[in-house]
Motif scaffolding. Structure first.
Motif, PDB file in Angstrom:
ATOM      1  N   VAL A  97       0.666  -1.479   0.109  1.00  0.00           N
ATOM      2  CA  VAL A  97      -0.057   0.235  -0.382  1.00  0.00           C
ATOM      3  C   VAL A  97       1.034   1.272   0.080  1.00  0.00           C
ATOM      4  CG1 VAL A  97      -1.738   1.174   1.685  1.00  0.00           C
ATOM      5  CG2 VAL A  97      -1.583  -1.260   1.003  1.00  0.00           C
ATOM      6  N   LEU A  98       2.050   1.072   0.913  1.00  0.00           N
ATOM      7  CA  LEU A  98       3.146   2.018   1.011  1.00  0.00           C
ATOM      8  C   LEU A  98       3.639   2.402  -0.837  1.00  0.00           C
ATOM      9  CD1 LEU A  98       4.016   2.694   4.921  1.00  0.00           C
ATOM     10  CD2 LEU A  98       2.743   3.651   3.635  1.00  0.00           C
ATOM     11  N   THR A  99       3.819   1.189  -1.174  1.00  0.00           N
ATOM     12  CA  THR A  99       4.759   1.780  -2.125  1.00  0.00           C
ATOM     13  C   THR A  99       3.768   1.772  -3.106  1.00  0.00           C
ATOM     14  OG1 THR A  99       5.891  -0.388  -2.479  1.00  0.00           O
ATOM     15  CG2 THR A  99       5.227  -0.041  -4.520  1.00  0.00           C
ATOM     16  N   SER A 100       2.236   2.230  -3.781  1.00  0.00           N
ATOM     17  CA  SER A 100       1.544   2.676  -4.083  1.00  0.00           C
ATOM     18  C   SER A 100       1.548   4.202  -4.277  1.00  0.00           C
ATOM     19  CB  SER A 100       0.201   1.644  -4.240  1.00  0.00           C
ATOM     20  OG  SER A 100      -0.369   0.309  -4.833  1.00  0.00           O
ATOM     21  N   ALA A 101       1.487   3.886  -2.249  1.00  0.00           N
ATOM     22  CA  ALA A 101       0.947   5.792  -2.669  1.00  0.00           C
ATOM     23  C   ALA A 101       2.648   6.863  -2.847  1.00  0.00           C
ATOM     24  CB  ALA A 101       1.298   6.098  -0.635  1.00  0.00           C
ATOM     25  N   CYS A 102       3.814   6.054  -2.560  1.00  0.00           N
ATOM     26  CA  CYS A 102       5.284   6.722  -3.050  1.00  0.00           C
ATOM     27  C   CYS A 102       5.050   7.000  -4.308  1.00  0.00           C
ATOM     28  CB  CYS A 102       6.253   5.675  -2.857  1.00  0.00           C
ATOM     29  SG  CYS A 102       5.955   5.422  -0.801  1.00  0.00           S
ATOM     30  N   LEU A 103       4.158   5.546  -5.733  1.00  0.00           N
ATOM     31  CA  LEU A 103       4.405   6.110  -6.971  1.00  0.00           C
ATOM     32  C   LEU A 103       3.929   7.059  -6.703  1.00  0.00           C
ATOM     33  CD1 LEU A 103       3.895   2.014  -7.479  1.00  0.00           C
ATOM     34  CD2 LEU A 103       5.523   3.921  -8.194  1.00  0.00           C
ATOM     35  N   PHE A 104       2.323   7.363  -6.325  1.00  0.00           N
ATOM     36  CA  PHE A 104       1.518   8.014  -6.810  1.00  0.00           C
ATOM     37  C   PHE A 104       1.955   9.430  -6.243  1.00  0.00           C
ATOM     38  CE2 PHE A 104      -1.579  10.985  -5.160  1.00  0.00           C
ATOM     39  CZ  PHE A 104      -2.448  11.425  -6.231  1.00  0.00           C
ATOM     40  N   LEU A 105       2.497   9.790  -5.136  1.00  0.00           N
ATOM     41  CA  LEU A 105       3.150  10.916  -4.805  1.00  0.00           C
ATOM     42  C   LEU A 105       4.488  11.318  -5.928  1.00  0.00           C
ATOM     43  CD1 LEU A 105       3.878  10.550  -0.743  1.00  0.00           C
ATOM     44  CD2 LEU A 105       2.303  12.047  -2.391  1.00  0.00           C
ATOM     45  N   SER A 106       5.299  10.211  -6.233  1.00  0.00           N
ATOM     46  CA  SER A 106       5.941  10.315  -7.315  1.00  0.00           C
ATOM     47  C   SER A 106       6.092  11.181  -8.467  1.00  0.00           C
ATOM     48  CB  SER A 106       7.347   8.999  -7.940  1.00  0.00           C
ATOM     49  OG  SER A 106       8.447   9.326  -8.445  1.00  0.00           O
TER      50      SER A 106
END
Length: 152
Positions: A97-106
């Motif tokens: 889930v945090l990976t998805s959030a990081c990809l979105f923020l990136s």
């Protein structure tokens, strides 16, 4: 936004989502197994209590009492392995889930979160691999308990 950007965005978000779904399915199965082990433990422990209260046990009952003691010890170990796998799968889902959030923020927040996304994804995969190891150990122990039960 051109079609290739849309395809790349879908790829970014789909990979962690697939991993979340996979880990969640494993988690569901393990939680069911944990519940079954808990119920089995309670049932065997009740049988052990009944035998322990008997003053004049037969040789068969003494053998069964000892067998129950060993099975209960091994069931406790099994539940420990399953609990460890459940906790690891919870961490796995959190990492994905945090990976998805990081990809979105990136992508949209212009935050340099690519390296944290990679690290979180690898951490999730490591937790998943470790959970599989615990599941294998639990299965091995389940087989030993089955062999012990077959003897009595």
């Amino acid at each position: 936004m051109n079609p290739s950007d849309a395809a790349q965005i879908i790829q970014y978000t789909l990979s962690p989502a697939v991993m979340i779904s996979s880990a969640a399915l494993l988690l569901l199965g393990l939680q069911n197994k944990f519940s079954n082990l808990f119920n089995r433990f309670r049932m065997l422990n009740q049988e052990r209590r009944v035998l322990a209260q008997k003053k004049d046990r037969s040789a068969f009952e003494n053998e069964r009492f000892e067998n129950l003691r060993i099975q209960l010890e091994r069931l406790a170990s099994r539940t420990s392995y399953v609990k460890n796998a459940i906790v690891l799968l919870d961490f796995t889902i959190g990492c994905f889930v945090l990976t998805s959030a990081c990809l979105f923020l990136s992508r949209y927040g212009r935050v340099p979160a690519g390296y944290p996304a990679i690290a979180l994804f690898l951490a999730g995969m490591s937790c998943l691999l470790t959970a599989v190891f615990f599941m294998m150990k639990e299965t091995q122990l389940a087989h030993r308990i089955l062999q012990l039960e077959a003897k009595s």
